[in-house]
Design an enzyme around this catalytic site. Sequence first.
Site, PDB file in Angstrom:
ATOM      1  N   ARG A   8      24.260  52.065   7.331  1.00 46.80           N
ATOM      2  CA  ARG A   8      22.931  51.659   7.811  1.00 46.80           C
ATOM      3  C   ARG A   8      22.190  52.843   8.427  1.00 46.80           C
ATOM      4  NH1 ARG A   8      23.870  49.371  13.476  1.00 46.80           N
ATOM      5  NH2 ARG A   8      25.948  50.097  14.004  1.00 46.80           N
ATOM      6  N   SER A  35      20.437  47.118  15.555  1.00 38.23           N
ATOM      7  CA  SER A  35      21.654  46.893  14.767  1.00 38.23           C
ATOM      8  C   SER A  35      21.512  47.446  13.361  1.00 38.23           C
ATOM      9  CB  SER A  35      21.979  45.395  14.711  1.00 38.23           C
ATOM     10  OG  SER A  35      20.926  44.669  14.109  1.00 38.23           O
ATOM     11  N   GLU A  56      13.842  34.948   9.432  1.00 33.26           N
ATOM     12  CA  GLU A  56      14.266  35.529   8.167  1.00 33.26           C
ATOM     13  C   GLU A  56      13.420  35.074   6.985  1.00 33.26           C
ATOM     14  OE1 GLU A  56      16.340  34.244  10.405  1.00 33.26           O
ATOM     15  OE2 GLU A  56      17.551  35.971  11.033  1.00 33.26           O
ATOM     16  N   PHE A  81      22.390  36.075   7.509  1.00 35.08           N
ATOM     17  CA  PHE A  81      21.173  35.276   7.672  1.00 35.08           C
ATOM     18  C   PHE A  81      20.184  35.517   6.531  1.00 35.08           C
ATOM     19  CE2 PHE A  81      22.303  36.268  12.271  1.00 35.08           C
ATOM     20  CZ  PHE A  81      23.112  35.156  12.387  1.00 35.08           C
ATOM     21  N   ARG A 165      28.763  47.279   8.754  1.00 38.23           N
ATOM     22  CA  ARG A 165      28.302  47.582  10.100  1.00 38.23           C
ATOM     23  C   ARG A 165      28.953  48.845  10.664  1.00 38.23           C
ATOM     24  NH1 ARG A 165      26.090  44.601  14.253  1.00 38.23           N
ATOM     25  NH2 ARG A 165      26.697  45.127  16.384  1.00 38.23           N
TER      26      ARG A 165
END
Length: 312
Positions: A8, A35, A56, A81, A165
């Site tokens: 990310r 995040s 979302e 999500f 992540r």
Amino acid sequence: MANQIPNRQVICETLLKLAQEDRDIVVLASDSRGSAAMAPFAAAYPEQFVEVGIAEQNIVGISAGLAHSGKKPFVTSPACFLSMRSIEQIKVDVAYSATNVKLVGISGGVSYGALGMSHHSVQDLAVTRAIPGLAVLMPADRHETKRMTEALVGYEGGAYIRIGRNPVEDVYESGDYEFTIGQAVTMREGTDLTIIASGETVRVALDAEAALSESGISCRILNMHTIKPLDVEAILRAAKETGRIITVEEHSIHGGLGAAVAEVVIQHHPVPMRIIGIPDEPAIAGKTSEVFDHYGISVRGLKQAAFDLLGR
């Protein structure tokens, strides 16, 4: 290892550089700029960043509108999500409407660890790859994430990209290799069987190949970074030349990489297969490594699957 950084973060760094020259690049976040590691982009290009909040469905609709106006939107939102709460918007606003939206599902797979099934994202590939007009991709390391992001900026059409992540170990020595959306990368050549992996399981597959080599087994490794469009030629070549296929993925065994590969194999060149992934149950809570070990997404698990296929 010092070189381990989250994918990310690489997406943010790559978009930061590209946005200097391309003002049409827009990043959207759903209360996830931190995040998603997109805070630096938001600070550098506030006019090219949209914080939508925990909404979302709305973020997908807004990104589609921006795409219709000529922008190149990248949506960053937790995969669990983004791929479930807004799937209708993805199907209609992005795919059916043929909008140029890149949907980046962050913290995908089991990277949320202890938060369990509500935050695990192990059905997203099954859902997104069934939607016409939507590409589905998963990068393996920082080098591939950079090359993939660069390719996606110039790719016309909708795409769902799932990343994890946590920091990941390199599978490439550098980014100096040819990356093409829809074209698998042969990481190792082999003749006895083929392991097809994607995303963070590519590292596991490479480590398994080293262990199998010590046992005298020649194992081909394919990095199937694009789940859709699938590299059918690479799969059929592996089936014909190695005679056995194992797939490994951070996803349910239903509808993901294994299913996609099996659909090709069974119709065109049937060979013995094993699909390694999350079985039909809520995945256990724990660190990614603990979840992987539990379900055989490991060197030991792949080695045993190979022995089973080879009758050893």
